[in-house]
Design a protein around this motif. Structure first.
Motif, short mmCIF file in Angstrom:
data_model
loop_
_atom_site.label_atom_id
_atom_site.label_comp_id
_atom_site.label_asym_id
_atom_site.label_seq_id
_atom_site.Cartn_x
_atom_site.Cartn_y
_atom_site.Cartn_z
N GLU A 1 0.83 -1.19 0.00
CA GLU A 1 0.00 0.00 0.00
C GLU A 1 0.87 1.25 0.00
O GLU A 1 2.09 1.17 0.13
CB GLU A 1 -0.91 -0.03 1.23
CG GLU A 1 -1.89 -1.19 1.19
CD GLU A 1 -2.73 -1.27 2.45
OE1 GLU A 1 -3.91 -0.95 2.38
OE2 GLU A 1 -2.18 -1.62 3.50
N SER A 2 0.24 2.42 -0.11
CA SER A 2 1.02 3.65 -0.14
C SER A 2 1.80 3.77 1.17
O SER A 2 1.30 3.42 2.23
CB SER A 2 0.10 4.86 -0.32
OG SER A 2 -0.92 4.84 0.64
N LEU B 1 -4.63 -8.41 1.79
CA LEU B 1 -4.52 -7.67 0.53
C LEU B 1 -5.27 -8.40 -0.58
O LEU B 1 -6.02 -7.79 -1.34
CB LEU B 1 -3.05 -7.57 0.11
CG LEU B 1 -2.24 -6.36 0.48
CD1 LEU B 1 -0.89 -6.43 -0.20
CD2 LEU B 1 -2.93 -5.09 0.08
N ALA C 1 -8.97 -8.18 -0.29
CA ALA C 1 -9.53 -6.83 -0.44
C ALA C 1 -9.82 -6.50 -1.89
O ALA C 1 -10.42 -5.48 -2.19
CB ALA C 1 -8.58 -5.79 0.16
N SER D 1 -14.81 -6.44 5.49
CA SER D 1 -13.49 -5.93 5.13
C SER D 1 -12.42 -6.75 5.84
O SER D 1 -12.53 -7.01 7.03
CB SER D 1 -13.40 -4.47 5.54
OG SER D 1 -12.07 -4.06 5.48
N LEU E 1 -9.42 -5.96 6.64
CA LEU E 1 -8.62 -5.19 7.59
C LEU E 1 -9.39 -3.94 7.98
O LEU E 1 -10.13 -3.38 7.17
CB LEU E 1 -7.30 -4.74 6.95
CG LEU E 1 -6.21 -5.76 6.72
CD1 LEU E 1 -4.99 -5.05 6.17
CD2 LEU E 1 -5.85 -6.46 8.02
N GLY F 1 -9.09 0.09 9.41
CA GLY F 1 -8.16 1.21 9.53
C GLY F 1 -7.24 1.37 8.33
O GLY F 1 -7.24 0.58 7.40
N ASP F 2 -6.46 2.44 8.38
CA ASP F 2 -5.52 2.76 7.31
C ASP F 2 -4.16 2.20 7.65
O ASP F 2 -3.91 1.85 8.81
CB ASP F 2 -5.40 4.28 7.18
CG ASP F 2 -6.65 4.90 6.63
OD1 ASP F 2 -6.54 5.79 5.81
OD2 ASP F 2 -7.75 4.48 7.05
N ARG G 1 -2.88 -4.25 13.13
CA ARG G 1 -4.00 -4.45 12.21
C ARG G 1 -4.25 -5.94 11.97
O ARG G 1 -5.17 -6.31 11.26
CB ARG G 1 -3.71 -3.80 10.85
CG ARG G 1 -3.63 -2.29 10.90
CD ARG G 1 -3.18 -1.75 9.55
NE ARG G 1 -4.28 -1.61 8.61
CZ ARG G 1 -4.11 -1.49 7.29
NH1 ARG G 1 -2.91 -1.54 6.77
NH2 ARG G 1 -5.14 -1.34 6.50
N SER H 1 -6.14 10.51 8.18
CA SER H 1 -5.57 9.72 7.09
C SER H 1 -6.55 9.74 5.91
O SER H 1 -7.69 10.19 6.04
CB SER H 1 -5.35 8.29 7.55
OG SER H 1 -6.60 7.70 7.85
N GLY I 1 -8.25 7.46 4.32
CA GLY I 1 -9.49 6.73 4.49
C GLY I 1 -10.45 7.46 5.43
O GLY I 1 -11.65 7.53 5.18
N MET I 2 -9.90 8.04 6.51
CA MET I 2 -10.73 8.79 7.46
C MET I 2 -11.32 10.03 6.80
O MET I 2 -12.46 10.39 7.03
CB MET I 2 -9.88 9.23 8.67
CG MET I 2 -9.57 8.13 9.64
SD MET I 2 -11.06 7.29 10.20
CE MET I 2 -10.41 5.66 10.38
N ASP J 1 -5.93 3.12 -0.95
CA ASP J 1 -5.31 1.80 -1.01
C ASP J 1 -6.37 0.71 -1.02
O ASP J 1 -7.49 0.91 -0.54
CB ASP J 1 -4.41 1.60 0.22
CG ASP J 1 -3.09 2.30 0.02
OD1 ASP J 1 -2.52 2.17 -1.06
OD2 ASP J 1 -2.64 2.97 0.96
N THR K 1 -6.92 -2.00 0.72
CA THR K 1 -7.56 -2.43 1.96
C THR K 1 -8.50 -1.35 2.49
O THR K 1 -9.45 -1.64 3.20
CB THR K 1 -6.53 -2.77 3.05
OG1 THR K 1 -5.72 -1.62 3.27
CG2 THR K 1 -5.66 -3.93 2.65
N VAL K 2 -8.23 -0.09 2.12
CA VAL K 2 -9.10 1.00 2.55
C VAL K 2 -10.28 1.13 1.60
O VAL K 2 -11.41 1.38 2.00
CB VAL K 2 -8.30 2.33 2.63
CG1 VAL K 2 -9.19 3.43 3.15
CG2 VAL K 2 -7.09 2.15 3.51
N GLN K 3 -10.01 0.92 0.32
CA GLN K 3 -11.06 1.00 -0.70
C GLN K 3 -12.23 0.08 -0.36
O GLN K 3 -13.40 0.48 -0.40
CB GLN K 3 -10.49 0.62 -2.07
CG GLN K 3 -11.57 0.25 -3.07
CD GLN K 3 -11.04 0.03 -4.47
OE1 GLN K 3 -10.09 0.66 -4.88
NE2 GLN K 3 -11.67 -0.84 -5.21
N GLN L 1 -13.14 -1.06 2.48
CA GLN L 1 -13.88 -0.55 3.65
C GLN L 1 -14.88 0.52 3.23
O GLN L 1 -16.02 0.55 3.69
CB GLN L 1 -12.91 0.05 4.67
CG GLN L 1 -11.96 -0.94 5.30
CD GLN L 1 -10.91 -0.24 6.16
OE1 GLN L 1 -11.19 0.79 6.77
NE2 GLN L 1 -9.72 -0.78 6.22
#
Lengths: 353, 297, 326
Positions: A65-66, A270, A273, A286, A288, A290-291, A307, C156, C158-159, C186, C188-190, C192
């Motif tokens: 991820e970023s 990953l 997702a 989901s 995971l 959080g970011d 996480r 962040s 996502g937040m 990202d 994993t955030v997408q 969510q």
């Protein structure tokens, strides 16, 4: 295996190919603005002790991820920024070392294609001039360099008679990325770093460029370092995959192992997702929460633990080492779950991927 | 193979339109802009009048006559009247354009060259070197242009070449600032990285990849300085720090005609009007050049 | 079907700059209550222009809009002044791709949501703030009370996107427009955010138009997908049918060109060429120059968008006929 045969692509001889690039203990810390007077200076551990090797004629995909350090790794390997520590061995020779490979020579053998197709082309040069620039720097006469540039443009699917004298703003994104690929090939490199090279392209155009990359690799015996956040594309293109998290490698191995039998909870998250493409099997939860955490203050022990759905006390105490997975010699993962001696209660249980 | 190769003729560009270089596009844009055409026309007229003054002017710019002092506009033989020493004003305005334009253009050109070089160097090298250069220039930058020009001019002493030097020194820091900031922007772009990957020397990268992309914005900025330079130059002459009498120069003429402001205001206002028109024309042209150079991606 | 919430009829949008670009060409579609429509398309397909036109965000001077937009019986293109302000954010609101740009960096998140509520309803500051906090909890921002007083840069990515959704939903809009809300995030955030949008839509019963270039993301949230190409809708079908039985050659090509695990080791079936220049569209079908099934008719005449039941198609030579698809 030290026969000098650089011009022609190395033929496959069975067995594991010789690594073209070996990276050892690569580190890069960026200073962050001080919190106040006298406070301790903080650092972002962008790349923190990364080891990997890329076999000749293969593609290593780097995913994450970023903020995981994948692009910084690419820039360190390309020597676009100095590393704080670590060494590079290219085709058996140390890079920029005493009696090793000279930096200028190294750069010819390694080229890079960037994500932003527009920013990576000089708006004042025609695309043929852009492609010919590098060889001219290395002493190729102008007429010959231009001739080569036109041939390369033809090869990447841009009809030179029509395109050679155009300027970047007259091209579409996919066409510009073809120019960038042609420029990278102009030096006859052995290793090409593709830093999110297809990420900004439309899907229909992305497929064209991916096909082109595959053809060129077979034709010229190229080795790719393919950096991407798109797991499908990495799966499609790569022979080996390396997963990074907060500046560290957490899993690496052959592509079918990573996608079929992952040995790290993060890689599994990953993979799950990724949208399913099937409305009957939509993602329900989901993987995971959080970011990705802030790389300035990574958690103690395993960096993924806060996480991780399977974290345990031992994960906070000790950082897991990147270790070989039993029964899969090229597959490595950094997770206590794979080590029965680690003290993790679930350790040793089969990872059902 | 078949998946990538049958690429139809480029759809993004129509085939009939030949590819043009950047400057050709800019030039075409300028020709279509009525404001640019008007301002350019006025400037051409003024420049031509100044350049060809010896052939066009009706009289001798230095020939004075005590009888014909301060004749009004439209007097027979003196189309725009005469000045306080009875010299033909039209002639003197035409001749005056030579010095005034020279003092407007030369310092800007010099500052453009010197400033771009310093700015490119500072911006490309970066780090501490850049900081030292920029802080030193900031000291100059902190003074108002007029004050700085008068101060330097005063220190060097009056005269044409000294005022040219003074004006150049006033403009250099401003040009450096622009050149430096544009260089820093350009430097971060991927094509510079790609050029570094090719193993090219810093000099080659600056020449081929940086210079061309920095010159444009700096050039636009410099055209904007032309009018300022004209006005400052006139100001220096007006204060007696520039050209000395009896040389014809618009700023100086404005000064010497001061006495006539009550008796013959229209004649006295003419040099000022010319300064005004010329600098406005320079400004409008600069604006047009700026928008013409702003080509969409 | 009951009366639709949103009706778009023959909507055309032209931008007048140096050249005239036809960004939308006679786009028509309907959206029912409680329905999620995915607008799928590549850059320049007109998907974002459609959303912006629905909110009337284009500068009036350089844009020519023709056609009709009705939301809940209201003629959107005729709205003016206060009515337009109430419509924006009140009836219809929008979530953008870059949440960082949608917030003002000098005010806290909570304050901005509170002000948005007060701009639309006559309500005292206290209860508006209470509702803003409620919104932040609804979008599952952890420690919402603390984040209420945070500045946008302190969150962040996502937040921020969650806060953006809270802002968009603060005035209980009937229609939410989501413009690539997960593209910059990202993976994993997408997922969510996609799950959150789906959940909120179910809870509130609002209608959603979800614009994306990513088929996978559209499949996760949409009931129905409309595929756009060069400013036109070329195909529309319920989501399960469009991925399994696409009928327009472009949709088929897009699905084939989307990389999946099954493609490994073989060349991808790419669509050749690149999207057309919107200032010089071909006279017939815009996709004709890239289409494998192209005929003389395609180059000459533009295929009309024919609608039947829950599907629509604009193609002279569909990959599958109507009978086969139904």
């Amino acid at each position: 295996m030290n026969t000098p045969s650089q011009a022609s692509p190395a033929p496959e001889r069975g067995g594991r190919p010789q690594p073209l690039l070996v990276v050892r203990d690569l580190k890069k810390h960026f200073p962050v603005r001080d919190s106040g007077f006298g406070g301790p200076r903080k650092f972002v551990h962008a790349v923190d002790g990364v080891n990997f090797s890329v076999p000749k004629g293969k593609t290593l995909g780097i995913v994450g991820e970023s903020g995981c350090g994948k692009s910084t790794t690419a820039r360190l390997v390309a020597r676009l920024m100095p590393a704080d520590a670590g060494s590079l061995i290219f085709d058996g020779e140390g890079v920029a070392e005493f009696r090793g490979l000279h930096l200028k020579e190294f750069r010819r053998k390694l080229q890079m294609v960037f994500q932003d197709s527009f920013a990576s082309l000089n708006p004042r040069l025609t695309i043929a001039e852009t492609v010919a620039y590098g060889p001219r720097v290395h002493g190729t006469p102008a007429a010959k360099a231009m001739q080569q540039a036109r041939e390369l443009l033809d090869r990447v699917g841009l009809d030179a008679a029509n395109f050679a004298n155009r300027y970047p703003h007259e091209l579409s994104g996919g066409q510009r990325q073809r120019v960038n690929i042609a420029r990278a090939l102009a030096y006859d490199p052995q290793l090409v770093i593709l830093d999110e090279a297809v990420a900004a392209l439309d899907k229909s155009v992305q497929a064209q460029v991916l096909n082109l990359l595959q053809e060129l690799k077979a034709e010229r015996g190229l080795t790719y370092l393919f950096i991407s956040h798109d797991l499908h594309v990495v799966h499609y293109l790569s022979d080996y995959v390396m997963v990074m998290y907060l500046g560290q490698v957490i899993e690496t191995g052959p592509v079918e192992r990573i996608y079929g039998h992952t040995a790290h909870p993060y890689t599994r998250a990953l993979l799950s997702a990724v949208p399913s493409m099937d409305p009957a099997r939509r993602t329900e939860a989901s993987p995971l929460a959080g970011d990705p955490p802030n790389p300035i203050n990574p958690p103690s022990g395993c960096r993924f633990r806060d996480r991780c759905p399977r974290a345990h006390a031992v994960c906070a105490d000790r950082a897991p080492e990147l270790a070989a997975i039993h029964g899969a010699p090229e597959h490595f993962a950094a997770c206590h779950l794979n080590d029965t001696a680690s003290g993790h209660p679930d350790a040793g249980q089969e990872f059902s991927a | 193979m078949s998946a990538t190769l049958p690429l139809p003729s480029p759809v993004a560009v129509s085939a009939a339109q030949p590819s043009r270089s950047y400057w050709a596009v800019v030039w075409r844009q300028l020709r279509r802009d009525p404001m640019a055409l008007a301002a350019g026309g006025v400037l051409l007229l003024i420049i031509a009048a100044a350049v060809f003054a010896p052939w066009l002017a009706p009289a001798d710019p230095y020939k004075a006559s005590m009888i014909k002092r301060l004749l009004p506009i439209g007097s027979s033989g003196f189309l725009l009247g005469t000045d306080e020493l009875g010299r033909d004003l039209l002639t003197r305005l035409m001749y005056g354009g030579r010095l005034s334009l020279l003092m407007g253009v030369v310092p800007v050109l010099a500052a453009f060259g010197i400033g771009t070089a310093i700015g490119l160097f500072a911006g490309y090298v970066g780090g501490k070197v850049n900081m030292v250069i920029m802080r030193v220039l900031d000291v100059f930058y902190a003074f108002p242009s007029v004050l700085l020009a008068v101060a330097i001019s005063g220190a060097l002493g009056p005269g044409l070449s000294n005022s040219l030097i003074a004006l150049t020194l006033v403009f250099v820091p401003q040009v450096v600032r622009v050149a430096e900031s544009v260089t820093i922007q350009v430097r971060q772009l991927d094509y510079i990285e790609a050029a570094r990957m090719s193993g090219a020397s810093a000099f080659s990268i600056i020449r081929v990849h940086v210079l061309g992309n920095v010159l444009g914005p700096v050039f636009v900025y410099a055209t904007g300085l032309l009018s300022v330079s004209m006005i400052l130059a006139s100001g220096l002459s007006f204060l007696g720090l520039g050209v000395k009498p009896p040389e014809p120069e618009w700023g100086l003429m404005l000064n010497t005609l001061r006495s006539a402001i009550y008796s013959n205001p229209w004649v006295a206002a003419l040099p000022g009007l010319l300064i005004f028109v010329t600098s406005i024309a320079f400004n409008l042209l600069a604006d047009s050049v700026r928008s013409a150079m702003d080509i969409r991606r | 079907m009951t009366t639709p919430l949103l009706t778009v009829r023959d909507l055309s949008v032209q931008f007048h700059g140096n050249r005239v670009a036809s960004a939308l060409n006679q786009v028509s579609f309907e959206l029912g209550q409680d329905e999620v429509l995915g607008l799928l398309g590549e850059s320049g397909s007109g998907k974002s222009v459609t959303l912006r036109t629905l909110l009337r965000l284009h500068p009036a001077r350089s844009t020519r809009i023709q056609g009709e937009i009705r939301v809940g019986g209201q003629d959107v293109l005729a709205l003016k002044g206060r009515a337009l302000d109430l419509y924006r954010g009140g009836t219809v609101s929008m979530v953008f791709q870059e949440p960082g740009l949608a917030f003002d960096p000098v005010y806290t998140i909570g304050r901005q949501i509170t002000e948005a509520i007060r701009a639309h309803e006559s309500i005292d500051a206290r209860s508006a703030a209470a509702r803003a906090l409620q919104m932040l909890e609804m979008v599952q921002i952890p420690q919402a009370r603390r984040r209420f007083d945070a500045y946008p840069h302190e969150l962040s990515g996502g937040m921020r996107q969650r806060a953006m959704i809270a802002l968009a939903l603060a005035c209980k809009p009937k229609l939410l427009l989501a413009d690539e809300p997960t593209t910059a995030l990202d993976a994993t955030v997408q997922i969510q955010i996609l799950l959150l949008l789906r959940e909120l839509q179910r809870e509130t019963g609002m209608s959603v138009i979800f614009v994306t270039h990513d088929i996978g993301a559209a499949v996760e949230v949409a009931d129905r997908i409309a595929v756009m190409y060069a400013g036109r809708i070329v195909e529309q079908q319920p989501v399960d049918r469009i991925v399994h039985t696409p009928r327009h050659p472009y949709t088929e090509g897009l699905l084939a060109a989307t990389v999946g695990p099954e493609h490994r080791g073989q060349p991808l079936r790419a669509i050749p060429g690149s999207p057309p220049d919107l200032a010089a569209l071909p006279p017939g079908c815009s996709f004709a120059p890239r289409c494998a099934y192209v005929s003389e008719q395609c180059r000459r005449d533009r295929p009309p968008l024919l609608a039947a039941d829950d599907q629509a198609l604009a193609c002279w030579h569909p990959v599958r006929g109507l009978v086969e698809a139904a």
